[in-house]
Design a protein around this motif. Sequence first.
Motif, mmCIF file in Angstrom:
data_model
loop_
_atom_site.group_PDB
_atom_site.id
_atom_site.type_symbol
_atom_site.label_atom_id
_atom_site.label_comp_id
_atom_site.label_asym_id
_atom_site.label_seq_id
_atom_site.Cartn_x
_atom_site.Cartn_y
_atom_site.Cartn_z
ATOM 1 N N VAL A 28 5.211 10.519 -23.979
ATOM 2 C CA VAL A 28 6.347 10.736 -24.878
ATOM 3 C C VAL A 28 6.306 9.712 -26.021
ATOM 4 C CG1 VAL A 28 8.857 10.581 -25.073
ATOM 5 C CG2 VAL A 28 7.830 11.898 -23.207
ATOM 6 N N ILE A 29 6.058 8.453 -25.682
ATOM 7 C CA ILE A 29 5.993 7.397 -26.703
ATOM 8 C C ILE A 29 4.847 7.676 -27.682
ATOM 9 C CG2 ILE A 29 5.473 4.946 -27.087
ATOM 10 C CD1 ILE A 29 7.051 4.406 -24.442
ATOM 11 N N CYS A 30 3.674 8.061 -27.145
ATOM 12 C CA CYS A 30 2.539 8.392 -28.023
ATOM 13 C C CYS A 30 2.872 9.581 -28.916
ATOM 14 C CB CYS A 30 1.297 8.688 -27.186
ATOM 15 S SG CYS A 30 0.586 7.222 -26.414
ATOM 16 N N GLY A 31 3.586 10.556 -28.373
ATOM 17 C CA GLY A 31 3.998 11.712 -29.170
ATOM 18 C C GLY A 31 4.914 11.313 -30.307
ATOM 19 N N ILE A 32 5.868 10.442 -30.018
ATOM 20 C CA ILE A 32 6.802 9.980 -31.050
ATOM 21 C C ILE A 32 6.049 9.221 -32.143
ATOM 22 C CG2 ILE A 32 8.703 8.365 -31.492
ATOM 23 C CD1 ILE A 32 9.785 9.209 -28.663
ATOM 24 N N ILE A 33 5.108 8.364 -31.749
ATOM 25 C CA ILE A 33 4.322 7.607 -32.733
ATOM 26 C C ILE A 33 3.492 8.556 -33.592
ATOM 27 C CG2 ILE A 33 2.407 5.973 -33.000
ATOM 28 C CD1 ILE A 33 3.544 4.514 -30.504
ATOM 29 N N ALA A 34 2.870 9.557 -32.963
ATOM 30 C CA ALA A 34 2.050 10.507 -33.722
ATOM 31 C C ALA A 34 2.892 11.301 -34.710
ATOM 32 C CB ALA A 34 1.317 11.457 -32.764
ATOM 33 N N ILE A 35 4.091 11.694 -34.311
ATOM 34 C CA ILE A 35 4.980 12.439 -35.205
ATOM 35 C C ILE A 35 5.495 11.540 -36.328
ATOM 36 C CG2 ILE A 35 7.235 13.588 -35.366
ATOM 37 C CD1 ILE A 35 6.663 14.682 -32.507
ATOM 38 N N ALA A 36 5.782 10.295 -36.007
ATOM 39 C CA ALA A 36 6.340 9.369 -36.994
ATOM 40 C C ALA A 36 5.326 8.951 -38.057
ATOM 41 C CB ALA A 36 6.904 8.140 -36.292
ATOM 42 N N SER A 37 4.050 8.906 -37.692
ATOM 43 C CA SER A 37 3.047 8.448 -38.658
ATOM 44 C C SER A 37 1.768 9.282 -38.584
ATOM 45 C CB SER A 37 2.729 6.973 -38.406
ATOM 46 O OG SER A 37 2.273 6.795 -37.077
ATOM 47 N N PRO A 38 1.875 10.585 -38.841
ATOM 48 C CA PRO A 38 0.691 11.447 -38.690
ATOM 49 C C PRO A 38 -0.434 11.144 -39.667
ATOM 50 C CG PRO A 38 2.461 12.653 -39.737
ATOM 51 C CD PRO A 38 3.036 11.328 -39.303
ATOM 52 N N ALA A 39 -0.101 10.795 -40.895
ATOM 53 C CA ALA A 39 -1.153 10.521 -41.885
ATOM 54 C C ALA A 39 -1.940 9.281 -41.495
ATOM 55 C CB ALA A 39 -0.545 10.350 -43.270
ATOM 56 N N ILE A 40 -1.246 8.254 -41.064
ATOM 57 C CA ILE A 40 -1.918 7.013 -40.658
ATOM 58 C C ILE A 40 -2.782 7.263 -39.432
ATOM 59 C CG2 ILE A 40 -1.530 4.688 -39.740
ATOM 60 C CD1 ILE A 40 1.001 4.594 -41.524
ATOM 61 N N SER A 41 -2.248 8.005 -38.464
ATOM 62 C CA SER A 41 -3.009 8.307 -37.253
ATOM 63 C C SER A 41 -4.269 9.096 -37.573
ATOM 64 C CB SER A 41 -2.150 9.105 -36.266
ATOM 65 O OG SER A 41 -1.032 8.366 -35.879
ATOM 66 N N LEU A 146 -3.154 25.083 -35.353
ATOM 67 C CA LEU A 146 -3.899 24.073 -36.102
ATOM 68 C C LEU A 146 -5.214 24.659 -36.614
ATOM 69 C CD1 LEU A 146 -3.594 21.140 -36.912
ATOM 70 C CD2 LEU A 146 -4.675 20.483 -34.773
ATOM 71 N N ALA A 147 -5.922 25.387 -35.779
ATOM 72 C CA ALA A 147 -7.194 25.997 -36.182
ATOM 73 C C ALA A 147 -6.978 27.057 -37.264
ATOM 74 C CB ALA A 147 -7.882 26.613 -34.974
ATOM 75 N N MET A 148 -5.883 27.797 -37.175
ATOM 76 C CA MET A 148 -5.616 28.866 -38.144
ATOM 77 C C MET A 148 -5.281 28.310 -39.530
ATOM 78 S SD MET A 148 -5.965 31.698 -36.407
ATOM 79 C CE MET A 148 -5.127 32.941 -37.345
ATOM 80 N N ARG A 149 -4.784 27.102 -39.604
ATOM 81 C CA ARG A 149 -4.392 26.509 -40.894
ATOM 82 C C ARG A 149 -5.549 25.826 -41.607
ATOM 83 N NH1 ARG A 149 1.286 24.918 -41.929
ATOM 84 N NH2 ARG A 149 0.166 23.499 -43.262
ATOM 85 N N LEU A 150 -6.697 25.711 -40.962
ATOM 86 C CA LEU A 150 -7.821 25.025 -41.584
ATOM 87 C C LEU A 150 -8.305 25.808 -42.799
ATOM 88 C CD1 LEU A 150 -9.863 23.846 -38.509
ATOM 89 C CD2 LEU A 150 -8.646 22.428 -40.124
ATOM 90 N N PRO A 151 -8.743 25.163 -43.837
ATOM 91 C CA PRO A 151 -8.723 23.740 -44.131
ATOM 92 C C PRO A 151 -7.449 23.285 -44.835
ATOM 93 C CG PRO A 151 -9.940 24.836 -45.851
ATOM 94 C CD PRO A 151 -9.448 25.911 -44.890
ATOM 95 N N TYR A 152 -6.405 24.135 -44.810
ATOM 96 C CA TYR A 152 -5.203 23.854 -45.591
ATOM 97 C C TYR A 152 -4.100 23.180 -44.797
ATOM 98 C CZ TYR A 152 -7.770 27.174 -48.357
ATOM 99 O OH TYR A 152 -8.759 27.812 -49.043
ATOM 100 N N GLY A 153 -4.388 22.711 -43.620
ATOM 101 C CA GLY A 153 -3.369 22.129 -42.758
ATOM 102 C C GLY A 153 -2.841 20.810 -43.268
ATOM 103 N N GLY A 154 -3.573 20.190 -44.153
ATOM 104 C CA GLY A 154 -3.140 18.913 -44.692
ATOM 105 C C GLY A 154 -3.297 17.799 -43.682
ATOM 106 N N ILE A 155 -3.081 16.619 -44.146
ATOM 107 C CA ILE A 155 -3.291 15.452 -43.300
ATOM 108 C C ILE A 155 -2.141 15.236 -42.310
ATOM 109 C CG2 ILE A 155 -2.276 13.788 -44.880
ATOM 110 C CD1 ILE A 155 -4.836 12.066 -44.104
ATOM 111 N N TYR A 156 -0.993 15.851 -42.573
ATOM 112 C CA TYR A 156 0.158 15.646 -41.687
ATOM 113 C C TYR A 156 0.153 16.573 -40.478
ATOM 114 C CZ TYR A 156 1.869 12.887 -45.543
ATOM 115 O OH TYR A 156 1.974 11.944 -46.514
ATOM 116 N N ALA A 157 -0.453 17.720 -40.614
ATOM 117 C CA ALA A 157 -0.408 18.711 -39.530
ATOM 118 C C ALA A 157 -1.008 18.211 -38.225
ATOM 119 C CB ALA A 157 -1.083 20.005 -39.977
ATOM 120 N N PRO A 158 -2.209 17.626 -38.223
ATOM 121 C CA PRO A 158 -2.768 17.216 -36.929
ATOM 122 C C PRO A 158 -1.892 16.225 -36.175
ATOM 123 C CG PRO A 158 -4.452 17.133 -38.621
ATOM 124 C CD PRO A 158 -3.146 17.399 -39.313
#
Length: 185
Positions: A28-41, A146-158
């Motif tokens: 849960v904590i890792c999920g929150i961190i990933a959501i809070a800073s997706p571009a950095i991750s 995620l696969a369907m949005r490639l390559p337009y998913g942007g850096i925040y999607a993952p």
Amino acid sequence: MAQNSTRSDHSLVRLMSGKIIALGIALVICGIIAIASPAISTMAVTLFLGLILAVAGAFKVVQSFMVKEWSGFVWQLLVGMIELLGGILVYFNPMKGAIAITLVIALVLMAEGLAQLGLAIKMRAQSGVGWMFLSSIITIVVGVALAMRLPYGGIYAPGTLVGVSLLFAGWAYIAIALAARKAAA
């Protein structure tokens, strides 16, 4: 004697459920961190992967010249060069590397979701397993999305989508552990 066995079974369930709850909380904590800073991750993972690939490729190139007599020399050299060049390209152009990593993450999420589904089916008689079913379906859907949005998913999607998957997986583990504790009480 049977009563002592039952007590030890209950304490084992409590011990095991505590560890499973801890895993759930960590997810849960890792999920929150990933959501809070997706571009950095995403950028951190991309840069790290690029560096690792370049180093591994360099080692393979050097090693291949150490065993030139080996029948696999050319193939080992080729693999090493591909890893070295690919790692350098990913490291110095992390945005394009992020697209490749996004595809890998999508495939990993789909495989993880299928494995979770298998686990949920195996544990179907256990209380709280509905959360594991839900988590597996969400993880598969996130991977496909995620696969369907490639390559337009942007850096925040993952980062965001992986964060959502981690949150649900964490909650599923917590729910199963709490249900096991309740059943053992």
